[in-house]
Design a protein around this motif. Structure first.
Motif, PDB file in Angstrom:
ATOM      1  N   ALA A 151      34.283  56.434  48.369  1.00  0.00           N
ATOM      2  CA  ALA A 151      35.544  56.724  49.064  1.00  0.00           C
ATOM      3  C   ALA A 151      36.554  57.367  48.121  1.00  0.00           C
ATOM      4  N   ASP A 152      36.609  56.902  46.862  1.00  0.00           N
ATOM      5  CA  ASP A 152      37.511  57.502  45.877  1.00  0.00           C
ATOM      6  C   ASP A 152      37.152  58.972  45.642  1.00  0.00           C
ATOM      7  N   ALA A 179      38.167  64.716  46.305  1.00  0.00           N
ATOM      8  CA  ALA A 179      37.562  66.018  46.594  1.00  0.00           C
ATOM      9  C   ALA A 179      38.009  66.588  47.930  1.00  0.00           C
ATOM     10  N   GLU A 180      38.747  65.765  48.693  1.00  0.00           N
ATOM     11  CA  GLU A 180      39.229  66.164  50.016  1.00  0.00           C
ATOM     12  C   GLU A 180      38.078  66.545  50.941  1.00  0.00           C
ATOM     13  N   PRO A 219      33.273  61.439  54.047  1.00  0.00           N
ATOM     14  CA  PRO A 219      32.074  60.769  53.540  1.00  0.00           C
ATOM     15  C   PRO A 219      30.784  61.414  54.040  1.00  0.00           C
ATOM     16  N   ARG A 220      30.801  61.885  55.284  1.00  0.00           N
ATOM     17  CA  ARG A 220      29.606  62.533  55.833  1.00  0.00           C
ATOM     18  C   ARG A 220      29.239  63.773  55.010  1.00  0.00           C
ATOM     19  N   THR A 221      30.270  64.516  54.598  1.00  0.00           N
ATOM     20  CA  THR A 221      30.020  65.703  53.769  1.00  0.00           C
ATOM     21  C   THR A 221      29.465  65.302  52.414  1.00  0.00           C
ATOM     22  N   PHE A 222      30.059  64.257  51.815  1.00  0.00           N
ATOM     23  CA  PHE A 222      29.547  63.768  50.522  1.00  0.00           C
ATOM     24  C   PHE A 222      28.059  63.449  50.621  1.00  0.00           C
ATOM     25  N   HIS A 223      27.679  62.750  51.689  1.00  0.00           N
ATOM     26  CA  HIS A 223      26.286  62.311  51.814  1.00  0.00           C
ATOM     27  C   HIS A 223      25.339  63.452  52.186  1.00  0.00           C
ATOM     28  N   ARG A 224      25.890  64.580  52.576  1.00  0.00           N
ATOM     29  CA  ARG A 224      25.032  65.765  52.730  1.00  0.00           C
ATOM     30  C   ARG A 224      24.629  66.307  51.364  1.00  0.00           C
ATOM     31  N   THR A 280      34.477  66.706  40.509  1.00  0.00           N
ATOM     32  CA  THR A 280      35.566  65.803  40.900  1.00  0.00           C
ATOM     33  C   THR A 280      35.183  64.362  40.597  1.00  0.00           C
ATOM     34  N   ALA A 281      33.958  63.997  40.947  1.00  0.00           N
ATOM     35  CA  ALA A 281      33.484  62.631  40.686  1.00  0.00           C
ATOM     36  C   ALA A 281      33.504  62.336  39.194  1.00  0.00           C
TER      37      ALA A 281
END
Length: 202
Positions: A36-37, A42-43, A46-51, A20-21
């Motif tokens: 944030a984009d 990706a729905e 942010p906490r999930t992204f940083h995991r 997605t990124a």
């Protein structure tokens, strides 16, 4: 190898987030995309992204990480008695299949990397795995002479052949990319003098 349903799910979600990124990087340019984009597209929170990733920069190296891991898994998972030439051939053909499957993404990676030094460095880093692969092969033969240069030559020739094929595959519409890679690898093994050998001997 990844074990357990939870780990497989995490790995799949990590890959989907990275893809997605990359779509956003391709559409807008790396510098114009924020975490944030990515989260919004990706729905995920942010906490999930940083995991999955410490920061946006780490998403850049995700295709490279997956490719390096693919090689490592094939080398370390090869049967103990399998010849180094065949271990390398199998690993690089598997990597070739990954590249063919993700060709559009990797073409975009090369295009986007031209506008970002960070991405360009990550892209080059993927293609410069000779020492890592040689060390993985050497680990399969703990009793061999560590100063033996033939295994390193074998890896250098194989990885150089792979880089030639990689550029051909991204640049040209090859009718049979897998056959083209196998042909180039066979030539490389012949040039290294190891085409008919088992493992390099001291």
């Amino acid at each position: 190898m990844i074990s357990g349903l939870r780990e497989r799910k995490r790995e799949r979600n990590r890959a989907l987030t990275a893809e997605t990124a990359w779509r956003l990087f391709i559409e807008r340019g790396y510098d114009n995309v924020t975490v944030a984009d990515i989260c919004e597209a990706a729905e995920i929170a942010p906490r999930t992204f940083h995991r999955y990733f410490p920061g946006k920069e780490d998403v850049v190296t995700e295709p490279m990480r997956r490719m390096a891991r693919l090689i490592a898994d094939h080398v370390t998972g090869a049967p103990p008695g399998e010849e180094d030439v065949e271990v390398l051939r199998t690993a690089l053909l598997a990597l070739g299949r990954f590249v063919v499957e993700h060709r559009e993404l990797l073409i975009a990676l090369r295009t986007v990397s031209q506008g970002s030094h960070h991405i360009r460095a990550a892209h080059v880093g993927l293609l410069d795995q000779d020492q890592v692969v040689a060390a993985l092969l050497a680990d399969r033969h703990p009793d061999d002479d560590p100063a033996d240069w033939r295994r390193r030559l074998l890896v250098a020739c194989a990885m150089a052949a792979y880089r030639v094929w990689y550029e051909d595959n991204l640049r040209l519409d090859l009718p049979d990319p897998a056959a083209h890679l196998d042909t180039i690898l066979t030539s490389a093994f012949a040039m290294s003098g190891t085409a008919g050998e088992t493992t390099p001997r001291g």
